[in-house]
Motif scaffolding. Structure first.
Motif, PDB file in Angstrom:
ATOM      1  N   ALA A 198       6.743  10.404 -11.323  1.00  0.00           N
ATOM      2  CA  ALA A 198       7.442  10.703 -10.063  1.00  0.00           C
ATOM      3  C   ALA A 198       6.824   9.926  -8.910  1.00  0.00           C
ATOM      4  N   HIS A 199       5.499   9.806  -8.913  1.00  0.00           N
ATOM      5  CA  HIS A 199       4.831   9.055  -7.845  1.00  0.00           C
ATOM      6  C   HIS A 199       5.261   7.588  -7.864  1.00  0.00           C
ATOM      7  N   GLN A 200       5.349   7.021  -9.053  1.00  0.00           N
ATOM      8  CA  GLN A 200       5.784   5.625  -9.165  1.00  0.00           C
ATOM      9  C   GLN A 200       7.242   5.469  -8.738  1.00  0.00           C
ATOM     10  N   ALA A 201       8.078   6.440  -9.058  1.00  0.00           N
ATOM     11  CA  ALA A 201       9.490   6.362  -8.671  1.00  0.00           C
ATOM     12  C   ALA A 201       9.634   6.347  -7.152  1.00  0.00           C
ATOM     13  N   LEU A 202       8.868   7.200  -6.465  1.00  0.00           N
ATOM     14  CA  LEU A 202       8.934   7.211  -5.004  1.00  0.00           C
ATOM     15  C   LEU A 202       8.393   5.910  -4.435  1.00  0.00           C
ATOM     16  N   ARG A 203       7.310   5.421  -4.988  1.00  0.00           N
ATOM     17  CA  ARG A 203       6.733   4.170  -4.501  1.00  0.00           C
ATOM     18  C   ARG A 203       7.727   3.016  -4.649  1.00  0.00           C
ATOM     19  N   ASN A 226       0.824  -1.204   0.000  1.00  0.00           N
ATOM     20  CA  ASN A 226       0.000   0.000   0.000  1.00  0.00           C
ATOM     21  C   ASN A 226       0.865   1.264   0.000  1.00  0.00           C
ATOM     22  N   LEU A 227       1.482   1.579   1.120  1.00  0.00           N
ATOM     23  CA  LEU A 227       2.372   2.742   1.255  1.00  0.00           C
ATOM     24  C   LEU A 227       1.690   4.070   0.933  1.00  0.00           C
ATOM     25  N   PRO A 228       0.561   4.355   1.553  1.00  0.00           N
ATOM     26  CA  PRO A 228      -0.089   5.648   1.316  1.00  0.00           C
ATOM     27  C   PRO A 228       0.682   6.779   1.973  1.00  0.00           C
ATOM     28  N   LEU A 229       0.507   7.980   1.451  1.00  0.00           N
ATOM     29  CA  LEU A 229       1.152   9.173   1.977  1.00  0.00           C
ATOM     30  C   LEU A 229       0.157  10.002   2.774  1.00  0.00           C
ATOM     31  N   ALA A 277      -1.105   1.631  -6.061  1.00  0.00           N
ATOM     32  CA  ALA A 277      -1.490   0.605  -5.084  1.00  0.00           C
ATOM     33  C   ALA A 277      -2.838  -0.010  -5.423  1.00  0.00           C
ATOM     34  N   LEU A 278      -3.701   0.748  -6.085  1.00  0.00           N
ATOM     35  CA  LEU A 278      -5.046   0.272  -6.420  1.00  0.00           C
ATOM     36  C   LEU A 278      -5.098  -0.483  -7.739  1.00  0.00           C
ATOM     37  N   GLU A 279      -4.002  -0.513  -8.471  1.00  0.00           N
ATOM     38  CA  GLU A 279      -3.996  -1.134  -9.805  1.00  0.00           C
ATOM     39  C   GLU A 279      -4.510  -2.581  -9.802  1.00  0.00           C
ATOM     40  N   PRO A 280      -4.135  -3.432  -8.812  1.00  0.00           N
ATOM     41  CA  PRO A 280      -4.634  -4.811  -8.846  1.00  0.00           C
ATOM     42  C   PRO A 280      -6.141  -4.929  -8.643  1.00  0.00           C
ATOM     43  N   PHE A 281      -6.782  -3.850  -8.248  1.00  0.00           N
ATOM     44  CA  PHE A 281      -8.201  -3.908  -7.925  1.00  0.00           C
ATOM     45  C   PHE A 281      -9.049  -3.177  -8.972  1.00  0.00           C
TER      46      PHE A 281
END
Length: 431
Positions: free
Chosen positions: A85-90, A24-27, A271-275
């Motif tokens: 950028a969001h994906q890079a941080l994740r 998950n890793l929400p901000l 994080a929501l991609e699998p759903f």
């Protein structure tokens, strides 16, 4: 499960955590022991302090730029950076928090107990738009007032919405003061003034906007997903009696603007991609989508399978040591419009969106009893009381009632993730 789904973290509480596993890793924005707000990441029962990780020199490149933007007093600058950028941080965070990470000894001191952190709104919200995308809610409410024709003619042609009040958005845990206003007083009678007697909740998802668009330049449906920075839970508190008197001809005003509660963590699209799921098929006879709202890819993958839950904890339950009671279980699959369609429609006239703007989906009810996202629906407009397990009854919310929203994403072969909670407790009316 595939390899990515099976990954574990050296943060032991994250493994099997109902909301915040490694996947998950929400901000969010938090403070700890002082009023200094900064960005953090939820991992298990802990918050990873992004400013401290930056100071330790553990980010580089695009991930470092994203971390620097996310570490400040709000996430607006981070939202503005966009999906790459969001994906890079994740990706960097997953590597640092993975059980095989060589940085464990450097990161452990940078974790703070979530129970000791105070959460704040994730972003400065310039504009807030509340949609009406839950078709079963629209049908249920429409039947109360227009039994033979519950949906207005425009509902199936466009995502209906109104502009809400950004100044009274508040983070989960903020008390909700019962609003005052003009109340209907019978046919032909002058209204009364006083505290609302028909206070209600609304179960919604919140949508955080990432990169915006220039005025006069609509966002195409195919590009709309890249303008969404993440999701949260949203309770659009509603004073039904004030609303009944004021809403014609221009819609909600004081009945909605007094408080809107948000969960503090921003769950990313990654994080929501699998759903992701296909958008449910339109019933036979529904009008075809207009071209700007029709994209085959969005219809194939534009919906999300998020289980939504409402719990009620009354003052008497707390006094008697009883747990909160679930009163509704619904799902984002009951949305008639996708998130991307909302973005495309909002901007089709040239309206500009800005990083940190917020959408509400509208109340997300299901078609069955037990799936209704508001007391207005549960009680059939205040006619049939909701009977709780301890014998209490509710037509609408009473002093001391606490409403708790939760959400879970589940799928075969995938680690489940959640959103945390969105809480609000009703207190006495304004003086």
């Amino acid at each position: 499960m595939n390899a990515a789904s099976c990954r574990l973290s050296w943060v032991e509480s994250a493994n099997g955590h109902p909301d915040f596993p490694l996947q998950n890793l929400p901000l969010g924005i938090f403070s700890h022991g002082d009023d200094r707000r900064r960005g953090g990441v939820a991992i298990g029962d802990w918050v990873l302090d992004l400013q401290a990780v930056l100071a330790a020199g553990l980010f580089a490149g695009l991930a470092g730029q994203a971390a620097e933007a996310a570490a400040g007093e709000s996430l607006n600058a981070y939202f503005a950076l966009g999906a790459d950028a969001h994906q890079a941080l994740r990706t960097a965070l997953m590597q640092l928090l993975d059980e095989a990470s060589p940085q464990r000894s450097r990161l452990e001191p940078l974790l703070l107990p979530m129970s000791q952190c105070r959460m704040h709104l994730p972003a400065r919200v310039g504009d807030y738009t509340d949609f009406y995308a839950g078709i079963h809610h629209a049908l249920n409410v429409g039947r109360l007032f227009r039994p033979d024709n519950p949906l207005l003619p425009n509902y199936k042609y466009l995502p209906v919405a109104y502009h809400g009040r950004a100044s009274t958005l508040c983070v989960s845990g903020t008390e909700v003061r019962r609003p005052c206003g003009q109340l209907p007083n019978g046919e032909g009678q002058a209204p009364l003034f006083g505290p609302s007697r028909r206070l209600d909740f609304e179960l919604e998802a919140g949508v955080w906007i990432g990169p915006g668009n220039a005025t006069g330049q609509p966002i195409a449906l195919a590009d709309a997903g890249r303008h969404i920075a993440g999701l949260c839970l949203l309770n659009d508190w509603s004073a039904r009696d004030i609303q009944a008197w004021e809403y014609q001809p221009l819609g909600p005003f004081l009945s909605k603007s007094f408080t809107t509660s948000l969960s503090p963590w921003v769950v990313s699209p990654q994080a929501l991609e699998p759903f992701r799921r296909p958008q449910p098929s339109r019933p036979e006879g529904d009008p075809p989508l207009l071209a700007y709202l029709d994209d085959p890819a969005d219809q194939r993958t534009g919906a999300l399978d998020i289980e939504l839950e409402v719990l009620l904890h009354t003052e008497r339950m707390r006094r008697d040591g009883l747990a909160a009671q679930r009163v509704a279980l619904s799902n984002t699959l009951y949305m008639y419009w996708t998130l991307a369609q909302m973005v495309a429609h909002h901007t089709v006239n040239g309206c500009s969106l800005r990083p940190g703007d917020l959408f509400g989906t509208g109340t997300l009810s299901g078609p069955q009893v037990g799936q209704h996202g508001s007391l207005l629906e549960m009680t059939q407009g205040g006619k049939v009381p909701l009977v709780l397990g301890n014998g209490e009854q509710r037509l609408f919310l009473e002093h001391g009632d606490e409403v708790i929203l939760r959400a879970r994403c589940r799928a075969p072969g995938v680690v489940s993730i959640g959103f945390g909670e969105c809480r609000g407790r009703v207190v006495d009316s304004l003086p």
